[in-house]
Write a protein that holds these residues in place. Structure first.
Motif, PDB file in Angstrom:
ATOM      1  N   TYR A   1       0.832  -1.206   0.000  1.00  0.00           N
ATOM      2  CA  TYR A   1       0.000   0.000   0.000  1.00  0.00           C
ATOM      3  C   TYR A   1       0.868   1.259   0.000  1.00  0.00           C
ATOM      4  O   TYR A   1       0.748   2.120   0.873  1.00  0.00           O
ATOM      5  CB  TYR A   1      -0.944   0.011   1.205  1.00  0.00           C
ATOM      6  CG  TYR A   1      -1.868  -1.174   1.282  1.00  0.00           C
ATOM      7  CD1 TYR A   1      -3.055  -1.207   0.558  1.00  0.00           C
ATOM      8  CD2 TYR A   1      -1.553  -2.274   2.074  1.00  0.00           C
ATOM      9  CE1 TYR A   1      -3.907  -2.302   0.622  1.00  0.00           C
ATOM     10  CE2 TYR A   1      -2.397  -3.377   2.148  1.00  0.00           C
ATOM     11  CZ  TYR A   1      -3.570  -3.386   1.425  1.00  0.00           C
ATOM     12  OH  TYR A   1      -4.404  -4.474   1.490  1.00  0.00           O
TER      13      TYR A   1
ATOM     14  N   CYS B   1      -0.519   4.645  -4.041  1.00  0.00           N
ATOM     15  CA  CYS B   1      -1.621   3.727  -3.769  1.00  0.00           C
ATOM     16  C   CYS B   1      -2.723   4.484  -3.040  1.00  0.00           C
ATOM     17  O   CYS B   1      -2.527   4.949  -1.914  1.00  0.00           O
ATOM     18  CB  CYS B   1      -1.168   2.539  -2.924  1.00  0.00           C
ATOM     19  SG  CYS B   1      -2.543   1.458  -2.433  1.00  0.00           S
TER      20      CYS B   1
ATOM     21  N   TYR C   1       0.127  -3.932  -3.825  1.00  0.00           N
ATOM     22  CA  TYR C   1      -0.777  -2.783  -3.793  1.00  0.00           C
ATOM     23  C   TYR C   1       0.039  -1.489  -3.835  1.00  0.00           C
ATOM     24  O   TYR C   1       0.107  -0.733  -2.864  1.00  0.00           O
ATOM     25  CB  TYR C   1      -1.680  -2.833  -2.556  1.00  0.00           C
ATOM     26  CG  TYR C   1      -2.332  -4.175  -2.342  1.00  0.00           C
ATOM     27  CD1 TYR C   1      -3.374  -4.598  -3.163  1.00  0.00           C
ATOM     28  CD2 TYR C   1      -1.885  -5.046  -1.359  1.00  0.00           C
ATOM     29  CE1 TYR C   1      -3.954  -5.844  -2.995  1.00  0.00           C
ATOM     30  CE2 TYR C   1      -2.458  -6.293  -1.178  1.00  0.00           C
ATOM     31  CZ  TYR C   1      -3.493  -6.693  -1.998  1.00  0.00           C
ATOM     32  OH  TYR C   1      -4.060  -7.932  -1.829  1.00  0.00           O
TER      33      TYR C   1
END
Length: 571
Positions: free
Chosen positions: A262, A266, A288
């Motif tokens: 993430y 992101c 991600y």
């Protein structure tokens, strides 16, 4: 532009109609019903429209491609948001007021979301590189899968996407106008916790922190809501932003961006935007990341330099319940991922990887074993690919758009313009001598009520695959490989090169050039359509112009295979 696209499509459309007439069909027969399953709120309406008229997918794909190379970035984002049919307001607000407004919109958009929603999505999309140990483990996994999908289905609509997308439009407009930011700074430097190097400006606001770095080499060990760096070879350690926003602008230098999950543009229940304007840059993260939207919007724009993008899963233009964009404007770039990467979309997601120019390499490494089919091949699920959670949740829209250059695409299982379960996956490569290498369900392949498309407009190209590839539709799906020009080579083993199977429709259409078509098995390739479940499949291979070599036919000849399979060389 759109008139030109229409005329180009019409040129091959006439040949397709004439070819189909030899087996008693017309373009009206290239269609699917849209009521095989009950619809759900996450299926894009454009998917149903394209399944009803699959040949319109070429026009749709070209419209997205044209938008990316002719519109401003904020208008590109608006074009993608329009697919959701939500019509968020496009607002151009004063710098700090726009940031404050975006912060409020994001908080309101995710206020009713269960805390564990992204964890559930992660459990469904992160795979183990190790094969399943036992049948009991497999059964337990299936039970858990059903439970997780049900939770996702019940709670995914609790995000207010209209507010979230409105915030993303405001923030991208602010990012694009960063030269007009009303921030006064001088050459006096200051010390800021988490930063090594020259800092010219710092301010703490209600929505977060603003920082401006100088022209020297800086190391940023923490993130700030607004980051502007004026130059130097910088290092950014990017962290997770959940439920908020970030804008990072780097004007010059050979920079390194590092992150874990993430990170690096992101948008995770929020919005994250990175714009790097110059330099040979490196982007390194895990899952991600690198232009990724997970219940949010993530945008990474690199405007110049020979860049390297390195990630694992859900990376490099990937979207699930949101939008992920990676746009590279220039340079000879390398993209490397392992799964769900490089123009990938999951449910209610849009993922686009767009590269304007340069000899680029798109590589999906061998990491996650495809134990359902093989123990010596690996899942890719990448490179213009989309997949949902069958049978409960539809797929999204995943695309690679490459404008120019001699490019190299490497994948394995499910890659290179394919999709699975009510989705759309495509590659459009406009110019260059390209190489496409993969194994199965690739290169214009649709599998299970979906659309897979590969369009290569110019260049001497090589296509290598095993099967269910090169214009193949399997199980009520549409697969189309369209090569517009160049001396091309097609190599496959079986069920490829214009093949329809299990009521699918597959088309390989080459408009011009001296081409070669090689296969191992000729009974279900090069224009093959079988008859199953009380009605047929359609498989079509068309070569319009050029001195060509076939395994099955010859120049200026026609051949039939199966109930509704045909191959034809027109000139």
């Amino acid at each position: 532009m759109f008139v030109l696209i229409f005329l180009v499509s019409q040129s091959w459309s006439i040949y397709l109609d004439s070819t189909l007439s030899f087996i008693g069909l017309s373009q009206r027969d290239i269609t699917f019903r849209t009521d095989y399953t009950q619809s759900e709120p996450y299926r894009f309406s454009i998917i149903d429209s394209l399944l009803h008229k699959p040949l319109h997918s070429i026009r749709f794909a070209n419209s997205i491609d044209s938008a990316f190379w002719n519109l401003a970035d904020v208008d590109i984002l608006q074009r993608l948001i329009n697919i959701y049919k939500l019509a968020p307001r496009k607002e151009q607000l004063h710098f700090k007021y726009g940031l404050q407004r975006s912060n409020e919109l994001i908080r309101e958009a995710v206020s009713g979301v269960p805390q564990e929603l992204d964890t559930v999505f992660e459990n469904l999309t992160l795979f183990s590189p190790q094969p399943t140990v036992s049948i009991e483990e497999e059964k337990e996994s299936e039970i858990q899968y059903d439970s997780l999908v049900t939770f996702l289905k019940d709670n995914g609509t609790k995000v207010d996407y209209s507010k979230l997308f409105t915030a993303s439009l405001i923030l991208l407009w602010i990012a694009q106008t960063h030269t007009e930011w009303p921030l006064n700074y001088n050459n006096e430097t200051m010390d800021i916790d988490g930063v090594e190097g020259e800092i010219l400006y710092y301010e703490k606001c209600d929505f977060g922190e603003i920082i401006i770095g100088g022209e020297g080499n800086n190391i940023y060990k923490k993130d700030f809501s607004i980051m502007l760096d004026l130059g130097g070879d910088d290092v950014y350690y990017c962290n997770r932003h959940r439920g908020n926003f970030q804008i990072l602008i780097d004007r010059a230098g050979n920079d390194i961006y590092r992150g874990e999950n993430y990170s690096i543009a992101c948008g995770n229940f929020g919005v994250s935007i990175i714009i790097d304007e110059a330099g040979d840059d490196r982007y390194e993260a895990k899952n991600y990341a690198i232009g990724c939207g997970i219940f949010g919007v993530g945008v990474l724009i690199d405007k110049g330099g020979n860049d390297t993008y390195d990630g694992d899963t859900f990376t490099q233009g990937a979207g699930g319940f949101g939008i992920g964009i990676l746009k590279d404007e220039a340079g000879q770039d390398t993209y490397e991922g392992a799964l769900h990467a490089q123009g990938f979309a999951s449910t209610y997601g849009i993922g686009i990887l767009a590269d304007r120019g340069g000899n680029d390499r798109y590589i999906i490494i061998e990491k996650y074993i495809d134990e359902i089919r093989y123990l010596d091949h690996y899942l890719s699920l990448s490179q213009g690919f989309s997949i949902g959670f069958r049978p409960d949740l539809s797929a999204g829209i995943g695309m690679i758009l490459d404008r120019n250059g001699n490019d190299y695409y490497l994948g394995d299982i499910f890659a290179q313009g394919s999709s699975y379960w009510y989705g759309f996956g495509a590659i459009i490569d406009s110019k260059g001598n390209d190489n496409y290498i993969a194994h199965q369900y690739v290169q214009g392949a649709g599998t299970h009520i979906t659309i897979g498309l590969l369009i290569d407009k110019q260049g001497d190209d090589n296509y290598v695959a095993k099967g269910v590839s090169q214009g193949c539709g399997h199980d009520l799906a549409f697969g189309f490989l369209l090569d517009c020009s160049g001396d091309d080579s097609y190599v496959a083993f079986d069920l490829s090169q214009g093949a329809g199977n299990a009521n699918g429709i597959g088309v390989l259409l080459d408009e011009s050039g001296s081409d070669s078509y090689s296969v191992k098995r000729d009974h279900n390739t090069q224009g093959y359509g079988d008859f199953r479940r009380e009605y047929g499949s359609i498989g079509v291979l068309i070569d319009i112009k050029g001195e060509d070599v076939y395994h099955t036919g010859t120049n200026e000849s026609l051949w039939l295979k199966g109930a509704y399979g045909i191959g034809i060389d027109w000139e």
